[in-house]
Design an enzyme around this catalytic site. Sequence first.
Site, mmCIF file in Angstrom:
data_model
loop_
_atom_site.group_PDB
_atom_site.id
_atom_site.type_symbol
_atom_site.label_atom_id
_atom_site.label_comp_id
_atom_site.label_asym_id
_atom_site.label_seq_id
_atom_site.Cartn_x
_atom_site.Cartn_y
_atom_site.Cartn_z
ATOM 1 N N LYS A 170 49.953 -111.537 66.030
ATOM 2 C CA LYS A 170 49.707 -111.166 64.647
ATOM 3 C C LYS A 170 50.941 -111.562 63.814
ATOM 4 O O LYS A 170 51.986 -110.921 63.862
ATOM 5 C CB LYS A 170 49.482 -109.640 64.562
ATOM 6 C CG LYS A 170 49.121 -109.165 63.188
ATOM 7 C CD LYS A 170 50.283 -108.355 62.634
ATOM 8 C CE LYS A 170 50.155 -108.071 61.178
ATOM 9 N NZ LYS A 170 50.270 -109.228 60.299
ATOM 10 N N GLY A 223 60.867 -107.284 62.896
ATOM 11 C CA GLY A 223 60.547 -106.942 61.509
ATOM 12 C C GLY A 223 61.459 -105.832 61.025
ATOM 13 O O GLY A 223 62.583 -105.683 61.508
ATOM 14 N N SER A 224 60.965 -105.051 60.096
ATOM 15 C CA SER A 224 61.818 -104.037 59.468
ATOM 16 C C SER A 224 61.960 -102.799 60.357
ATOM 17 O O SER A 224 61.152 -102.566 61.261
ATOM 18 C CB SER A 224 61.204 -103.637 58.126
ATOM 19 O OG SER A 224 59.947 -103.045 58.357
ATOM 20 N N GLY A 228 59.291 -100.954 62.828
ATOM 21 C CA GLY A 228 59.774 -100.830 64.206
ATOM 22 C C GLY A 228 59.612 -99.409 64.736
ATOM 23 O O GLY A 228 59.232 -99.197 65.885
ATOM 24 N N GLU A 245 63.210 -106.013 67.418
ATOM 25 C CA GLU A 245 64.341 -106.670 66.750
ATOM 26 C C GLU A 245 64.193 -106.362 65.273
ATOM 27 O O GLU A 245 63.167 -106.701 64.670
ATOM 28 C CB GLU A 245 64.329 -108.189 66.984
ATOM 29 C CG GLU A 245 64.658 -108.598 68.402
ATOM 30 C CD GLU A 245 66.051 -108.198 68.846
ATOM 31 O OE1 GLU A 245 66.918 -107.928 67.991
ATOM 32 O OE2 GLU A 245 66.268 -108.135 70.062
ATOM 33 N N CYS A 279 68.036 -111.994 59.463
ATOM 34 C CA CYS A 279 68.501 -110.704 59.974
ATOM 35 C C CYS A 279 69.971 -110.788 60.366
ATOM 36 O O CYS A 279 70.651 -109.771 60.437
ATOM 37 C CB CYS A 279 67.655 -110.288 61.159
ATOM 38 S SG CYS A 279 67.456 -111.611 62.342
ATOM 39 N N GLN A 326 59.870 -109.301 47.211
ATOM 40 C CA GLN A 326 61.233 -109.428 47.743
ATOM 41 C C GLN A 326 62.217 -109.713 46.607
ATOM 42 O O GLN A 326 63.338 -109.191 46.601
ATOM 43 C CB GLN A 326 61.281 -110.532 48.809
ATOM 44 C CG GLN A 326 62.634 -110.702 49.452
ATOM 45 C CD GLN A 326 63.109 -109.500 50.255
ATOM 46 O OE1 GLN A 326 62.371 -108.950 51.041
ATOM 47 N NE2 GLN A 326 64.353 -109.072 50.033
ATOM 48 N N GLU A 378 69.903 -102.834 54.122
ATOM 49 C CA GLU A 378 69.616 -104.265 54.216
ATOM 50 C C GLU A 378 68.913 -104.739 52.938
ATOM 51 O O GLU A 378 67.868 -104.208 52.567
ATOM 52 C CB GLU A 378 68.723 -104.540 55.425
ATOM 53 C CG GLU A 378 68.521 -106.025 55.656
ATOM 54 C CD GLU A 378 67.640 -106.301 56.858
ATOM 55 O OE1 GLU A 378 66.563 -105.692 56.956
ATOM 56 O OE2 GLU A 378 68.030 -107.151 57.683
HETATM 57 P P1 NAD Z 1 57.836 -105.910 58.273
HETATM 58 O O1 NAD Z 1 58.263 -104.803 59.167
HETATM 59 O O2 NAD Z 1 57.312 -105.576 56.949
HETATM 60 O O3 NAD Z 1 56.680 -106.746 58.994
HETATM 61 C C1 NAD Z 1 56.858 -107.275 60.288
HETATM 62 C C2 NAD Z 1 55.501 -107.409 60.936
HETATM 63 O O4 NAD Z 1 54.961 -106.118 61.183
HETATM 64 C C3 NAD Z 1 54.483 -108.140 60.069
HETATM 65 O O5 NAD Z 1 53.689 -108.979 60.867
HETATM 66 C C4 NAD Z 1 53.664 -106.997 59.507
HETATM 67 O O6 NAD Z 1 52.370 -107.370 59.128
HETATM 68 C C5 NAD Z 1 53.631 -106.055 60.692
HETATM 69 N N1 NAD Z 1 53.275 -104.673 60.363
HETATM 70 C C6 NAD Z 1 53.399 -104.020 59.181
HETATM 71 N N2 NAD Z 1 52.941 -102.757 59.293
HETATM 72 C C7 NAD Z 1 52.534 -102.585 60.573
HETATM 73 C C8 NAD Z 1 51.984 -101.498 61.311
HETATM 74 N N3 NAD Z 1 51.721 -100.310 60.749
HETATM 75 N N4 NAD Z 1 51.709 -101.691 62.607
HETATM 76 C C9 NAD Z 1 51.970 -102.865 63.212
HETATM 77 N N5 NAD Z 1 52.466 -103.940 62.554
HETATM 78 C C10 NAD Z 1 52.763 -103.807 61.257
HETATM 79 O O7 NAD Z 1 59.055 -106.932 58.193
HETATM 80 P P2 NAD Z 1 59.139 -108.291 57.327
HETATM 81 O O8 NAD Z 1 59.307 -107.912 55.896
HETATM 82 O O9 NAD Z 1 58.040 -109.229 57.689
HETATM 83 O O10 NAD Z 1 60.477 -108.940 57.881
HETATM 84 C C11 NAD Z 1 61.728 -108.626 57.388
HETATM 85 C C12 NAD Z 1 62.478 -107.745 58.347
HETATM 86 O O11 NAD Z 1 62.534 -108.371 59.631
HETATM 87 C C13 NAD Z 1 63.908 -107.516 57.967
HETATM 88 O O12 NAD Z 1 64.255 -106.169 58.127
HETATM 89 C C14 NAD Z 1 64.703 -108.373 58.955
HETATM 90 O O13 NAD Z 1 66.001 -107.952 59.193
HETATM 91 C C15 NAD Z 1 63.848 -108.290 60.152
HETATM 92 N N6 NAD Z 1 64.121 -109.392 61.072
HETATM 93 C C16 NAD Z 1 64.800 -109.115 62.215
HETATM 94 C C17 NAD Z 1 65.116 -110.125 63.108
HETATM 95 C C18 NAD Z 1 65.839 -109.814 64.366
HETATM 96 O O14 NAD Z 1 65.712 -110.589 65.308
HETATM 97 N N7 NAD Z 1 66.585 -108.733 64.447
HETATM 98 C C19 NAD Z 1 64.732 -111.439 62.825
HETATM 99 C C20 NAD Z 1 64.045 -111.685 61.643
HETATM 100 C C21 NAD Z 1 63.733 -110.644 60.769
#
Ligand code: NAD
Length: 476
Positions: A170, A223-224, A228, A245, A279, A326, A378
Amino acid sequence: MKPLLINGEHITTSNALENRNPSDENDVIDTHAQAGIAETQTAIAAARAAFPAWSRSGPQARHDLLRAVSDEILARRAELGELLAREEGKTLPEAIGETVRAARIFDFFAGEALRLTGDIVPSVRPGVGVEITREPVGVVGVISPWNFPIAIPAWKIAPALCYGNTVVFKPAELVPGCAWALIDIIQRAGAPAGVINLVTGPGGVVGQAMLDAPEVDAISFTGSVDTGRKVAAASVARMRKFQLEMGGKNPLVVLDDADLDTALDCAINGAFYSTGQRCTASSRLIVTEAIHNRFVEELASRTRALRVGHALHNDTQIGPVVDATQLRQDLDYIRIGRSQGGNLRAGGDLVRRDTPGHFLQPALFTDTTNDMRINREEVFGPVAAVIRVRDYDEALQVANDTEFGLSAGICTTSLKHASHFKRNARAGMVMVNLPTAGVDYHVPFGGTKGSSYGAREQGRHAAEFFTTVKTAYTLP
Ligand code: NAD
């Protein structure tokens, strides 16, 4: 409309989402089918059904699949890189670089498929044999963010398939194009039906349905922090394996003895390249007293000179912010930084170009303290803040004073300080005289504290997450 890919078939849905170019909101790249709960469950069932055969497929089949995927990505890097730059907003060279990285990851895991080994050890009981082997985990749910639309899916999907798992993928809502292209490549390269499934759609629906499904054996999430936590809570409730992550608030320490040019290059690259949407971006620039004024003066002028524009234009150094939401967040943090007493020394203004895009001149704050919100939360945009400190000891203390711990950098010519920092920076990755962002694809990636949870990603360490260890005892 680009369909879902479930059980080797293209599935269309009644609703579709437009994929728009952040450099030019008038440019609709494509539309993508939107899965609901039912389609997600069908995809999970397909992955479940495909698992027994794929888990027994053996190293040659897995090698050949991953190698073919790598070859096609590499051959199409210009086209895929352009798609990536169009949908995410990285500059074309950055986007092609990310695409090549994805190809190399598949190549690396093609090799790993042939190198899987186990151990045979003598038992403490005479006559008994002990074998230690790695087995695939099962159905892996891959949930990825928008900022690396092809590399992050690659570094989760390649090891998942390499070790014999099946996948439900996804991608983030903002970048379905690269996700579709990648899964189409894997499917055409010969993945048996159900081994890889793509469900584009909203996180709260598709992602949540994956979290709620007992048939998903493991979730690899990037993701965020907020999302997470949901992944963690749902996974713990089901005793399911998961890895997270998440965010960063990465420090770059610049000591008095640093080579000034190196430090400036690291700061500009780490803070602002890829529009600061990494990130591992350096968002806190921690600078000791004697070099502070020269560093800040020069960094401010380099920041002002950065050419912001359309991701596909040749002279662009910094592409657009990924979307209007954003951009609002970035501008909010710039306002918060000023209201808490930060000195907005360069940039921070919206930039007008020929096309309607989300263009922001990178923002450099000086005279900030580590307790300000721009240094604690962040931003995930081209916003960096300088924190002035007395000496190395204070620099290290400030660098570690954060709830995150992904990457930490230091610019110094002192072996003593470099060595001490490598040992004492509380981060999963440490960079000496290098930007905090920009990592190799064949070694572990991940952080400490609030940035990461669970086994490391990438390189040979990926086996920890994507396999389960079995210990078998035999009395012949
Ligand atoms: P996000 O958490 O909004 O989304 C990440 C993913 O989770 C998306 O596919 C989203 O659709 C999905 N998602 C959202 N709600 C969900 C739920 N209830 N259940 C399951 N999945 C769900 O993050 P984003 O805005 O896409 O990305 C930015 C964030 O990602 C930043 O915080 C960044 O630091 C982080 N990031 C971390 C790394 C790393 O390796 N540490 C790398 C890249 C980005």
